[in-house]
Design a protein around this motif. Structure first.
Motif, short mmCIF file in Angstrom:
data_model
loop_
_atom_site.label_atom_id
_atom_site.label_comp_id
_atom_site.label_asym_id
_atom_site.label_seq_id
_atom_site.Cartn_x
_atom_site.Cartn_y
_atom_site.Cartn_z
N GLN A 34 0.84 -1.18 0.00
CA GLN A 34 0.00 0.00 0.00
C GLN A 34 0.89 1.24 0.00
N ILE A 35 0.38 2.32 -0.58
CA ILE A 35 1.09 3.60 -0.59
C ILE A 35 0.56 4.46 0.56
N THR A 36 1.47 5.06 1.31
CA THR A 36 1.12 5.97 2.38
C THR A 36 2.13 7.12 2.38
N ILE A 37 2.04 8.01 3.36
CA ILE A 37 2.92 9.18 3.39
C ILE A 37 4.12 8.96 4.32
N PHE A 38 5.20 9.67 4.04
CA PHE A 38 6.33 9.76 4.95
C PHE A 38 5.96 10.82 5.98
N HIS A 39 5.93 10.45 7.24
CA HIS A 39 5.62 11.43 8.29
C HIS A 39 6.01 10.84 9.64
N ALA A 40 6.57 11.69 10.49
CA ALA A 40 7.02 11.24 11.81
C ALA A 40 5.88 10.64 12.63
N LYS A 41 4.67 11.11 12.44
CA LYS A 41 3.52 10.58 13.19
C LYS A 41 2.88 9.37 12.51
N ASN A 42 3.40 8.99 11.38
CA ASN A 42 2.92 7.83 10.62
C ASN A 42 4.04 6.79 10.61
N THR A 43 4.50 6.41 11.80
CA THR A 43 5.68 5.56 11.93
C THR A 43 5.51 4.22 11.23
N LYS A 44 6.54 3.87 10.48
CA LYS A 44 6.66 2.56 9.86
C LYS A 44 8.00 1.99 10.32
N PHE A 45 8.08 0.69 10.35
CA PHE A 45 9.28 0.03 10.83
C PHE A 45 10.09 -0.53 9.67
N ASN A 46 11.42 -0.57 9.84
CA ASN A 46 12.28 -0.99 8.73
C ASN A 46 12.85 -2.39 8.88
N ALA A 47 12.42 -3.13 9.89
CA ALA A 47 12.94 -4.49 10.07
C ALA A 47 11.87 -5.35 10.76
N TRP A 48 12.09 -6.64 10.75
CA TRP A 48 11.19 -7.62 11.39
C TRP A 48 9.82 -7.61 10.73
N ARG A 49 9.78 -7.50 9.41
CA ARG A 49 8.54 -7.38 8.65
C ARG A 49 7.61 -8.58 8.76
N ASP A 50 8.14 -9.74 9.10
CA ASP A 50 7.32 -10.95 9.10
C ASP A 50 6.89 -11.41 10.49
N GLY B 197 9.73 9.26 9.91
CA GLY B 197 8.72 8.27 10.27
C GLY B 197 9.15 6.82 10.12
N ILE B 198 10.42 6.55 9.84
CA ILE B 198 10.90 5.18 9.69
C ILE B 198 11.89 4.90 10.81
N ARG B 199 11.69 3.79 11.51
CA ARG B 199 12.61 3.44 12.59
C ARG B 199 12.63 1.93 12.79
N PRO B 200 13.61 1.45 13.54
CA PRO B 200 13.68 0.00 13.82
C PRO B 200 12.50 -0.47 14.67
N PHE B 201 12.13 -1.70 14.49
CA PHE B 201 11.08 -2.35 15.28
C PHE B 201 11.72 -2.93 16.53
N THR B 202 11.06 -2.76 17.69
CA THR B 202 11.62 -3.24 18.95
C THR B 202 10.62 -4.14 19.67
N LEU B 203 11.09 -4.76 20.73
CA LEU B 203 10.19 -5.58 21.55
C LEU B 203 9.07 -4.74 22.14
#
Length: 162
Positions: free
Chosen positions: A31-47, A86-92
């Motif tokens: 899906q397409i969405t926006i780059f924004h600090a409040k619309n956080t997406k994670f860059n790892a652990w996708r599965d 809005g992109i950062r690592p995924f954590t526990l």
């Protein structure tokens, strides 16, 4: 590059800040969405959360952005950290709200190595990765005589495995 006081300058690439608000971020859910600090997406652990693919940036999209930064520019001779709005690592800690979903996706009747228990293997890999990251931070802080804040927002992985 070293500054006059002997420290290192951080090279900041302002171009990536121009992505803020632009609807060109492709998610792992296609899906397409926006780059924004409040619309956080994670860059790892996708599965690790198969039904929440919209929480993660698509692997190829993330790779293309990172590779687009010219790290051969004059004066750059060290590793460069690239911050994408809005992109950062995924954590526990990020996994905690999805505990029930994670537990429901497990099949306790099958062995750990079964394809159906991939989420369980992902979870324990995330635990190991988080422990290594925290351990490395503690080692670095000790080496440089820095005291870490014990009251900080630490991952609470024990809540997931009680």
């Amino acid at each position: 590059e070293k500054n006059k006081k002997g420290g290192w300058h951080l090279h900041k690439f302002n171009l990536l800040e121009q992505l803020d608000g632009v609807p060109l971020l492709l998610t792992h859910k296609q899906q397409i969405t926006i780059f924004h600090a409040k619309n956080t997406k994670f860059n790892a652990w996708r599965d690790i959360l198969p039904s929440k693919k919209e929480l993660f940036i698509h692997k190829d999209c993330h790779k293309a952005i990172v590779n687009a930064v010219d790290t051969t520019a004059e004066g750059i001779n060290r590793e460069v950290k690239i911050d994408i709005p809005g992109i950062r690592p995924f954590t526990l800690t990020d996994l905690l709200p999805y505990r029930e979903e994670l537990e429901a996706s497990l099949n306790p009747k099958l062995p750990f190595t079964a394809r159906e228990n991939e989420v369980l293997r992902q979870f324990w890999s995330l635990v190991a990765d988080s422990a290594l990251t925290e351990g490395a931070a503690a080692d670095l802080a000790e080496k440089h005589g820095v005291k870490l804040d014990a009251g900080g927002d630490k991952p609470k992985w024990h809540k997931l495995v009680e």
